[in-house]
Design a protein around this motif. Structure first.
Motif, PDB file in Angstrom:
ATOM      1  N   ASP A 299       0.849  -1.204   0.000  1.00 54.71           N
ATOM      2  CA  ASP A 299       0.000   0.000   0.000  1.00 54.71           C
ATOM      3  C   ASP A 299       0.877   1.242   0.000  1.00 54.71           C
ATOM      4  OD1 ASP A 299      -2.283  -1.513   0.138  1.00 54.71           O
ATOM      5  OD2 ASP A 299      -2.564  -1.274   2.321  1.00 54.71           O
ATOM      6  N   VAL A 300       1.860   1.233   0.912  1.00 57.48           N
ATOM      7  CA  VAL A 300       2.727   2.398   1.058  1.00 57.48           C
ATOM      8  C   VAL A 300       3.484   2.668  -0.239  1.00 57.48           C
ATOM      9  CG1 VAL A 300       4.689   3.351   2.330  1.00 57.48           C
ATOM     10  CG2 VAL A 300       2.956   1.989   3.538  1.00 57.48           C
ATOM     11  N   GLU A 301       4.000   1.572  -0.839  1.00 56.93           N
ATOM     12  CA  GLU A 301       4.758   1.727  -2.093  1.00 56.93           C
ATOM     13  C   GLU A 301       3.868   2.274  -3.206  1.00 56.93           C
ATOM     14  OE1 GLU A 301       7.972   1.750  -2.562  1.00 56.93           O
ATOM     15  OE2 GLU A 301       7.958   1.413  -0.383  1.00 56.93           O
ATOM     16  N   ALA A 302       2.636   1.779  -3.255  1.00 59.73           N
ATOM     17  CA  ALA A 302       1.699   2.232  -4.287  1.00 59.73           C
ATOM     18  C   ALA A 302       1.418   3.732  -4.117  1.00 59.73           C
ATOM     19  CB  ALA A 302       0.398   1.436  -4.199  1.00 59.73           C
ATOM     20  N   VAL A 303       1.169   4.126  -2.870  1.00 54.44           N
ATOM     21  CA  VAL A 303       0.893   5.551  -2.629  1.00 54.44           C
ATOM     22  C   VAL A 303       2.107   6.380  -3.012  1.00 54.44           C
ATOM     23  CG1 VAL A 303       0.432   7.288  -0.856  1.00 54.44           C
ATOM     24  CG2 VAL A 303      -0.777   5.098  -0.790  1.00 54.44           C
ATOM     25  N   ARG A 304       3.274   5.913  -2.610  1.00 60.33           N
ATOM     26  CA  ARG A 304       4.504   6.650  -2.893  1.00 60.33           C
ATOM     27  C   ARG A 304       4.668   6.876  -4.406  1.00 60.33           C
ATOM     28  NH1 ARG A 304       9.468   6.498   0.161  1.00 60.33           N
ATOM     29  NH2 ARG A 304       9.381   4.312   0.741  1.00 60.33           N
ATOM     30  N   LYS A 305       4.336   5.862  -5.183  1.00 63.36           N
ATOM     31  CA  LYS A 305       4.512   5.967  -6.634  1.00 63.36           C
ATOM     32  C   LYS A 305       3.435   6.815  -7.291  1.00 63.36           C
ATOM     33  CE  LYS A 305       6.896   1.647  -7.733  1.00 63.36           C
ATOM     34  NZ  LYS A 305       6.399   0.491  -6.932  1.00 63.36           N
ATOM     35  N   GLU A 306       2.193   6.703  -6.788  1.00 64.04           N
ATOM     36  CA  GLU A 306       1.074   7.277  -7.539  1.00 64.04           C
ATOM     37  C   GLU A 306       0.490   8.558  -6.953  1.00 64.04           C
ATOM     38  OE1 GLU A 306      -1.776   4.248  -8.696  1.00 64.04           O
ATOM     39  OE2 GLU A 306      -0.230   2.762  -8.227  1.00 64.04           O
ATOM     40  N   ALA A 307       1.094   9.036  -5.898  1.00 67.22           N
ATOM     41  CA  ALA A 307       0.587  10.296  -5.340  1.00 67.22           C
ATOM     42  C   ALA A 307       1.664  11.374  -5.462  1.00 67.22           C
ATOM     43  CB  ALA A 307       0.178  10.106  -3.887  1.00 67.22           C
ATOM     44  N   PRO A 308       1.687  12.086  -6.597  1.00 66.55           N
ATOM     45  CA  PRO A 308       2.758  13.069  -6.832  1.00 66.55           C
ATOM     46  C   PRO A 308       2.711  14.261  -5.876  1.00 66.55           C
ATOM     47  CG  PRO A 308       1.085  13.178  -8.556  1.00 66.55           C
ATOM     48  CD  PRO A 308       0.743  11.979  -7.721  1.00 66.55           C
ATOM     49  N   ALA A 309       1.571  14.506  -5.256  1.00 64.66           N
ATOM     50  CA  ALA A 309       1.492  15.653  -4.338  1.00 64.66           C
ATOM     51  C   ALA A 309       2.140  15.344  -2.998  1.00 64.66           C
ATOM     52  CB  ALA A 309       0.038  16.068  -4.133  1.00 64.66           C
ATOM     53  N   LEU A 310       2.596  14.107  -2.825  1.00 62.56           N
ATOM     54  CA  LEU A 310       3.249  13.747  -1.573  1.00 62.56           C
ATOM     55  C   LEU A 310       4.751  13.935  -1.669  1.00 62.56           C
ATOM     56  CD1 LEU A 310       1.728  10.410  -0.227  1.00 62.56           C
ATOM     57  CD2 LEU A 310       1.382  12.736   0.575  1.00 62.56           C
ATOM     58  N   ARG A 311       5.322  14.381  -0.565  1.00 61.91           N
ATOM     59  CA  ARG A 311       6.775  14.464  -0.520  1.00 61.91           C
ATOM     60  C   ARG A 311       7.319  13.161   0.089  1.00 61.91           C
ATOM     61  NH1 ARG A 311       9.987  18.946  -0.257  1.00 61.91           N
ATOM     62  NH2 ARG A 311       8.304  20.270   0.452  1.00 61.91           N
ATOM     63  N   HIS A 312       6.805  12.810   1.265  1.00 62.36           N
ATOM     64  CA  HIS A 312       7.266  11.614   1.947  1.00 62.36           C
ATOM     65  C   HIS A 312       6.081  10.828   2.473  1.00 62.36           C
ATOM     66  CE1 HIS A 312      11.358  12.983   1.934  1.00 62.36           C
ATOM     67  NE2 HIS A 312      11.086  14.055   2.680  1.00 62.36           N
ATOM     68  N   ILE A 313       6.305   9.521   2.621  1.00 60.41           N
ATOM     69  CA  ILE A 313       5.314   8.712   3.339  1.00 60.41           C
ATOM     70  C   ILE A 313       6.033   7.614   4.084  1.00 60.41           C
ATOM     71  CG2 ILE A 313       4.850   7.240   1.320  1.00 60.41           C
ATOM     72  CD1 ILE A 313       1.890   7.135   2.500  1.00 60.41           C
ATOM     73  N   THR A 314       5.531   7.303   5.270  1.00 62.94           N
ATOM     74  CA  THR A 314       6.124   6.211   6.026  1.00 62.94           C
ATOM     75  C   THR A 314       5.025   5.429   6.726  1.00 62.94           C
ATOM     76  OG1 THR A 314       7.540   5.638   7.880  1.00 62.94           O
ATOM     77  CG2 THR A 314       6.540   7.815   7.946  1.00 62.94           C
TER      78      THR A 314
ATOM     79  N   LEU B 295      -0.309   5.415   8.814  1.00 60.92           N
ATOM     80  CA  LEU B 295       0.634   6.004   7.857  1.00 60.92           C
ATOM     81  C   LEU B 295       0.822   7.472   8.224  1.00 60.92           C
ATOM     82  CD1 LEU B 295      -0.851   4.645   4.501  1.00 60.92           C
ATOM     83  CD2 LEU B 295       0.918   3.596   5.941  1.00 60.92           C
ATOM     84  N   TYR B 296       2.006   7.941   7.924  1.00 54.30           N
ATOM     85  CA  TYR B 296       2.334   9.318   8.232  1.00 54.30           C
ATOM     86  C   TYR B 296       2.957   9.871   6.969  1.00 54.30           C
ATOM     87  CZ  TYR B 296       2.985  12.570  12.168  1.00 54.30           C
ATOM     88  OH  TYR B 296       2.873  13.589  13.062  1.00 54.30           O
ATOM     89  N   ALA B 297       2.385  10.941   6.417  1.00 48.13           N
ATOM     90  CA  ALA B 297       2.894  11.449   5.143  1.00 48.13           C
ATOM     91  C   ALA B 297       2.989  12.959   5.189  1.00 48.13           C
ATOM     92  CB  ALA B 297       1.965  11.022   4.013  1.00 48.13           C
ATOM     93  N   SER B 298       3.747  13.517   4.257  1.00 49.13           N
ATOM     94  CA  SER B 298       3.766  14.975   4.159  1.00 49.13           C
ATOM     95  C   SER B 298       3.540  15.380   2.715  1.00 49.13           C
ATOM     96  CB  SER B 298       5.093  15.539   4.677  1.00 49.13           C
ATOM     97  OG  SER B 298       6.137  15.166   3.815  1.00 49.13           O
ATOM     98  N   ALA B 299       2.775  16.433   2.522  1.00 46.87           N
ATOM     99  CA  ALA B 299       2.510  16.940   1.172  1.00 46.87           C
ATOM    100  C   ALA B 299       3.660  17.840   0.741  1.00 46.87           C
ATOM    101  CB  ALA B 299       1.197  17.711   1.164  1.00 46.87           C
ATOM    102  N   THR B 300       3.738  18.105  -0.550  1.00 54.87           N
ATOM    103  CA  THR B 300       4.835  18.926  -1.062  1.00 54.87           C
ATOM    104  C   THR B 300       4.729  20.360  -0.563  1.00 54.87           C
ATOM    105  OG1 THR B 300       3.508  19.216  -3.041  1.00 54.87           O
ATOM    106  CG2 THR B 300       5.289  17.607  -3.172  1.00 54.87           C
ATOM    107  N   SER B 301       3.497  20.831  -0.310  1.00 54.43           N
ATOM    108  CA  SER B 301       3.319  22.187   0.222  1.00 54.43           C
ATOM    109  C   SER B 301       1.994  22.226   0.973  1.00 54.43           C
ATOM    110  CB  SER B 301       3.297  23.218  -0.906  1.00 54.43           C
ATOM    111  OG  SER B 301       2.139  23.015  -1.687  1.00 54.43           O
ATOM    112  N   ALA B 302       1.782  23.309   1.693  1.00 53.25           N
ATOM    113  CA  ALA B 302       0.533  23.446   2.449  1.00 53.25           C
ATOM    114  C   ALA B 302      -0.657  23.432   1.510  1.00 53.25           C
ATOM    115  CB  ALA B 302       0.551  24.727   3.272  1.00 53.25           C
ATOM    116  N   GLU B 303      -0.479  24.067   0.320  1.00 55.66           N
ATOM    117  CA  GLU B 303      -1.582  24.135  -0.642  1.00 55.66           C
ATOM    118  C   GLU B 303      -1.904  22.757  -1.206  1.00 55.66           C
ATOM    119  OE1 GLU B 303       1.210  26.242  -0.981  1.00 55.66           O
ATOM    120  OE2 GLU B 303       0.090  27.597   0.335  1.00 55.66           O
ATOM    121  N   ALA B 304      -0.867  21.891  -1.216  1.00 52.43           N
ATOM    122  CA  ALA B 304      -1.057  20.574  -1.845  1.00 52.43           C
ATOM    123  C   ALA B 304      -1.690  19.568  -0.903  1.00 52.43           C
ATOM    124  CB  ALA B 304       0.294  20.048  -2.344  1.00 52.43           C
TER     125      ALA B 304
END
Lengths: 247, 406
Positions: B87-102, B226-235
């Protein structure tokens, strides 16, 4: 005769007390020339106090006209009347009406504080001069409760003349004073009159009326007597009294 | 009349009745002090709340198991891992608005080092976790992605854990500890973050690779959250939408059915906290406002008494040529002096009370200049508002009747 200082024609004043309409003045005509000393007498309830209030611009007449120093004042607004009182009139009351816990000097200054264009310094100097004129320059710091009745009335007289009024209106000024002190006060008034100040004095005491140059008697809202009088000298009477006291 | 003279007159007349003036002012003093102290407490609460929200990280999105609007039974969060590594790998690949996920695998464990013993939380995460939470390492370094994948028995200690096991201020990098009897090598110590707004010690934790914690300590392959961060506040909204979409597909959630997990973004938390502190401030301010109102009524009351007492004085002044406005101003200035002096004392008292609260209770209290200005403005407005009616009453007196008044 010079143009009158006060000119009253057909003056009436009605009061409404509940449902009853009360006529305090029923047509008064009166001229007072500059420099006159007029005593207005009459029994209580005769309307002399009402006349005084109208002459003093504290009240407006129901009908009739009133010219003060050439200016028609019978239909002025409250603020405009205040201005007239401040500029042209001086008041002396039976109960002195000084401000408590305020020095004699500050009491005398009071009318000048309500006049534009008089600096604090000038007000102080003029108030001091007025206190000198009534012989109380050395008591300028005293508060009314530190002064005798006669002295308080002198302060009040100083206050009434500090703004160089065209007329001083005195309402029973000796009513709260003993005979001796009353004579003193009348001496002060005669002294002011001798300097050319017009005085209208209301009293019901014949003893006091003697010192005025003209007697006006009011009864039931009308003038019933208006005659010149050869004034007695208050100074001579005071001296006589003093001489008798020494015997 | 000149302003200086009016002020002098007002001060003198109030000085004549010192006790009465003081008691009248007391209402304003308490009101203003309350406004300042309440605003300071509200402001302080907001500031500390903002700080603790900021300590979550930047542009954080959290994903927890459990339906957003679960109608009946609710899954217990820690019961079993709901998110797989796939799941985590899929999100990492397919969610471009994310910077990090763990993924996060969390357990509570007994930790030993030498003779020392400490119970703490152990977080199994990817190394990016520290990046998301903006957490610095004071000594040593973060474990690598390779160490994470291989399930290396390495860990980072929170400051509290390091202090408890190895002594205050110690540097345990390179030392060995045992978590549930499994040996781990300490590779770093985290910078202290302090207490969260809920009073939790954020430094009481151990961070280890996800794979290690999940497999060796929890005997699972799955993550609890899961704990993730978006690329920016707007994202953030876009990123959470992407996470939701990918996770629904991964977990084969049928169309129209609610997701078996929920997302929380930092924006939402901030909004909730702001709403809460705004409510708090509003509540406190309204209490303070009411006390100001009561103070104002006190002023009005005493000014009315004063006007009646001084009717004769007013008559004298009117006879000597004072206009209605002069009298109005005189009494208005007195009311203003009462409220101003009361306001000043109240400000001093409010600032003092705030400082006292800050030092004795350890509350985060912040006196802002704007709150002082507000309190002062309020007390002045109170003076004008409640002084107006008595002053106008005085100004409208009839001079003849006022002179006759005994």
């Amino acid at each position: 005769m010079a143009a009158p200082m006060l000119a009253v024609r057909g003056l009436t004043k009605n009061y409404r007390l509940g449902d009853i309409e009360f006529q305090a003045l029923r047509g008064v005509d009166l001229d007072v020339a500059p420099g006159e000393f007029v005593a207005v007498g009459g029994p209580s309830g005769s309307g002399k106090s009402t006349l005084m209030n109208v002459l003093g611009c504290l009240d407006v007449p129901t009908t009739g006209s009133y010219h003060l120093d050439g200016e028609s004042v019978e239909r002025l607004t409250a603020d405009h009347l205040a201005l007239v009182r401040n500029r042209k009139l001086g008041f002396v009351f039976q109960s002195f009406n000084l401000l408590k816990r305020t020095s004699a000097l500050e009491n005398v200054e009071l009318p000048l504080l309500y006049r534009k264009g008089v600096s604090n310094r000038e007000a102080r100097d003029r108030a001091m001069d007025a206190l000198k004129a009534v012989g109380l320059a050395d008591r300028w710091r005293s508060h009314p409760n530190q002064l005798s009745g006669g002295q308080q009335q002198r302060v009040a007289i100083a206050r009434s003349m500090v703004n160089d009024p065209v007329v001083i209106l005195a309402d029973e000024p000796t009513g709260n004073l003993d005979t001796r002190t009353s004579l003193d006060i009348m001496e002060v008034f005669q002294g002011l009159n001798a300097r050319g100040i017009t005085i209208v004095l209301v009293t019901h005491e014949p003893d006091i009326m003697r010192f005025a140059g003209r007697h006006v008697v009011v009864r039931d809202g009308r003038i019933v007597k208006d005659a010149p009088n050869a004034p007695a000298s208050a100074r001579a009477q005071v001296a006589a009294l003093a001489a008798r006291g020494e015997d | 009349m000149r302003a200086g003279l009016l002020l002098n007159m007002g001060l003198r007349s109030l000085a004549r009745n010192k006790m009465r003036s003081f008691l009248t002012m007391l209402g304003i003093i308490i009101g203003v002090a309350a406004v300042i102290a309440m605003l300071a407490i509200g402001q302080g609460a907001r500031t500390s709340m903002e700080a603790s929200i900021a300590s979550l990280g930047t542009n954080v999105i959290m994903v927890f198991p459990g339906a957003q609007s679960a109608g009946g039974v609710r899954m217990e969060a820690g019961a079993s891992g709901r998110f797989t590594v796939e799941d985590v790998e899929a999100v990492r690949k397919e969610a471009p608005a994310l910077r990090h996920i763990t993924p996060i695998a969390r357990t509570s464990a007994q930790i030993k080092a030498g003779g020392a013993n400490w119970r703490s939380s152990v977080y199994g995460v990817y190394p990016e976790y520290l990046d998301i939470r903006q957490w610095e390492v004071t000594s040593g370094s973060v474990f690598s992605a390779a160490e994470e994948r291989s399930g290396a028995k390495v860990c980072l200690l929170g400051r509290t854990v390091a202090d408890s096991l190895f002594g205050a201020g110690s540097d345990p990098v390179g030392q060995s500890i045992r978590i549930q009897n499994l040996p781990f090598r300490v590779v770093g110590v985290l910078a202290p973050k302090g207490q969260s707004s809920f009073g939790q010690d954020q430094d009481d934790l151990v961070i280890a690779p996800f794979t290690t914690v999940a497999r060796k300590l929890l005997a699972t392959f799955n993550a609890q959250s899961l704990y993730a961060s978006a690329t920016s506040a707007e994202a953030i909204p876009e990123a959470s939408a992407q996470i939701e979409e990918v996770l629904r597909r991964q977990q084969r959630v049928p169309e129209g059915e609610s997701s078996p997990f929920m997302l929380r973004t930092q924006t939402e938390i901030t909004q909730a906290a702001t709403a809460m502190s705004t409510t708090l401030t509003l509540l406190l301010s309204s209490i303070a406002g009411i006390s100001l109102l009561v103070g104002g009524i006190g002023i009005m009351n005493i000014m009315l008494v004063s006007v009646t007492e001084r009717t004769r004085e007013i008559g004298i002044r009117l006879a000597l040529g004072a206009r209605g406005n002069d009298i109005l101003l005189q009494f208005l200035v007195e009311a203003l002096v009462l409220s101003f002096v009361g306001g000043l004392i109240g400000i001093a008292l409010g600032v003092g009370a705030s400082a006292l609260l800050a030092s004795t209770q350890g509350w985060a209290v912040l006196v802002s200049p704007s709150s002082i200005a507000l309190a002062f403005g309020f007390s002045a407005a109170t003076g004008i508002f409640f002084g107006w009616y008595p002053a106008r009453k005085a100004a409208r007196l009839n001079p003849i009747e006022a002179l006759r008044y005994e």
